[in-house]
Design a protein around this motif. Structure first.
Motif, mmCIF file in Angstrom:
data_model
loop_
_atom_site.group_PDB
_atom_site.id
_atom_site.type_symbol
_atom_site.label_atom_id
_atom_site.label_comp_id
_atom_site.label_asym_id
_atom_site.label_seq_id
_atom_site.Cartn_x
_atom_site.Cartn_y
_atom_site.Cartn_z
ATOM 1 N N GLY A 56 0.789 -1.228 0.000
ATOM 2 C CA GLY A 56 0.000 0.000 0.000
ATOM 3 C C GLY A 56 0.820 1.276 0.000
ATOM 4 N N VAL A 57 2.142 1.162 -0.008
ATOM 5 C CA VAL A 57 3.008 2.343 0.002
ATOM 6 C C VAL A 57 3.087 2.934 -1.409
ATOM 7 N N PRO A 58 2.869 4.244 -1.549
ATOM 8 C CA PRO A 58 3.003 4.883 -2.861
ATOM 9 C C PRO A 58 4.442 4.811 -3.354
ATOM 10 N N LEU A 59 4.617 4.413 -4.616
ATOM 11 C CA LEU A 59 5.959 4.253 -5.187
ATOM 12 C C LEU A 59 6.276 5.274 -6.269
ATOM 13 N N GLY A 60 5.263 5.735 -6.987
ATOM 14 C CA GLY A 60 5.512 6.651 -8.088
ATOM 15 C C GLY A 60 4.239 7.318 -8.553
ATOM 16 N N THR A 61 4.411 8.337 -9.374
ATOM 17 C CA THR A 61 3.270 9.091 -9.876
ATOM 18 C C THR A 61 3.642 9.799 -11.173
ATOM 19 N N GLY A 62 2.645 10.256 -11.860
ATOM 20 C CA GLY A 62 2.801 11.086 -13.051
ATOM 21 C C GLY A 62 1.444 11.682 -13.365
ATOM 22 N N LEU A 80 -2.671 16.907 -28.652
ATOM 23 C CA LEU A 80 -1.511 16.437 -27.896
ATOM 24 C C LEU A 80 -1.816 16.411 -26.409
ATOM 25 N N GLY A 81 -1.335 15.388 -25.750
ATOM 26 C CA GLY A 81 -1.365 15.358 -24.297
ATOM 27 C C GLY A 81 -0.023 15.810 -23.772
ATOM 28 N N SER A 82 0.016 16.171 -22.511
ATOM 29 C CA SER A 82 1.256 16.594 -21.876
ATOM 30 C C SER A 82 1.502 15.725 -20.648
ATOM 31 N N LEU A 83 2.525 14.876 -20.738
ATOM 32 C CA LEU A 83 2.919 14.018 -19.622
ATOM 33 C C LEU A 83 3.858 14.835 -18.742
ATOM 34 N N GLY A 84 3.613 14.807 -17.446
ATOM 35 C CA GLY A 84 4.478 15.571 -16.561
ATOM 36 C C GLY A 84 4.515 15.022 -15.158
ATOM 37 N N ARG A 85 5.409 15.591 -14.381
ATOM 38 C CA ARG A 85 5.558 15.277 -12.960
ATOM 39 C C ARG A 85 5.750 13.773 -12.708
ATOM 40 N N LEU A 86 6.467 13.106 -13.621
ATOM 41 C CA LEU A 86 6.762 11.681 -13.441
ATOM 42 C C LEU A 86 7.823 11.550 -12.358
ATOM 43 N N ALA A 87 7.502 10.828 -11.304
ATOM 44 C CA ALA A 87 8.408 10.688 -10.166
ATOM 45 C C ALA A 87 8.294 9.282 -9.594
ATOM 46 N N VAL A 88 9.453 8.674 -9.339
ATOM 47 C CA VAL A 88 9.496 7.344 -8.722
ATOM 48 C C VAL A 88 10.406 7.449 -7.500
ATOM 49 N N ARG A 89 9.895 6.978 -6.369
ATOM 50 C CA ARG A 89 10.693 7.018 -5.141
ATOM 51 C C ARG A 89 11.972 6.204 -5.312
ATOM 52 N N ARG A 90 13.024 6.657 -4.694
ATOM 53 C CA ARG A 90 14.350 6.061 -4.844
ATOM 54 C C ARG A 90 14.330 4.544 -4.659
ATOM 55 N N GLU A 91 13.649 4.052 -3.638
ATOM 56 C CA GLU A 91 13.663 2.609 -3.356
ATOM 57 C C GLU A 91 12.882 1.787 -4.384
ATOM 58 N N ALA A 92 12.111 2.448 -5.237
ATOM 59 C CA ALA A 92 11.335 1.726 -6.251
ATOM 60 C C ALA A 92 11.962 1.815 -7.641
#
Length: 155
Positions: A56-62, A80-92
């Motif tokens: 249940g721990v959040p690992l990433g988002t976009g 066109l879509g715009s993909l942004g704010r892609l982030a993955v936690r270090r441990e994932a």
């Protein structure tokens, strides 16, 4: 064997808060992006995508912007879509979370009838996006003090 995480569209306030927490950890704390520019008015209207571990721990988002909001970021083209704010936690990192998030965002774009997805990639991540079919275009530029390049992939 299935992945040790699931990826879904953030559908409730708790999911959205989890997305913002991942972004804060990765962009604000780890990369030093000022918090006042990390969150913006687009967050309220974007499709937020969340990766969550089996525990249940959040690992990433976009996020995906589309329609008029994306057109503001992509030079006026509403297809066109715009993909942004892609982030993955270090441990994932290294588990395929980033790839799964990008593909989920692309699927959300297809579902909205979009023909391509643009993004602003940190230059250290160009290879990651190129492996997923994105092509860089235009010059390098600073965004939040970090070198970026624009990229696009047709859907």
């Amino acid at each position: 064997m299935s992945a040790p995480y699931t990826v879904r569209v953030a559908e409730n306030p708790a999911d959205r808060e989890a997305c913002f927490a991942v972004r804060k950890e990765v962009f604000v704390v780890e990369q030093g992006v000022p918090q006042d520019i990390e969150y913006d008015a687009y967050d309220a209207v974007a499709v937020q995508v969340l990766a969550v571990g089996e525990d249940g721990v959040p690992l990433g988002t976009g996020r995906l912007l589309y329609g008029a909001r994306a057109a503001e970021k992509t030079g006026g083209d509403p297809s066109l879509g715009s993909l942004g704010r892609l982030a993955v936690r270090r441990e994932a990192r290294g588990l395929g979370v980033g790839v799964a998030l990008v593909r989920a965002i692309e699927e959300a774009a297809r579902a909205r009838g979009l023909t391509a997805v643009d993004l602003h990639a940190q230059t250290h991540a160009l290879g990651f996006y190129e492996r997923l079919g994105y092509t860089p275009y235009g010059p390098e530029y600073p965004e939040a003090g970090i070198p970026h390049r624009a990229m696009r992939r047709a859907l």
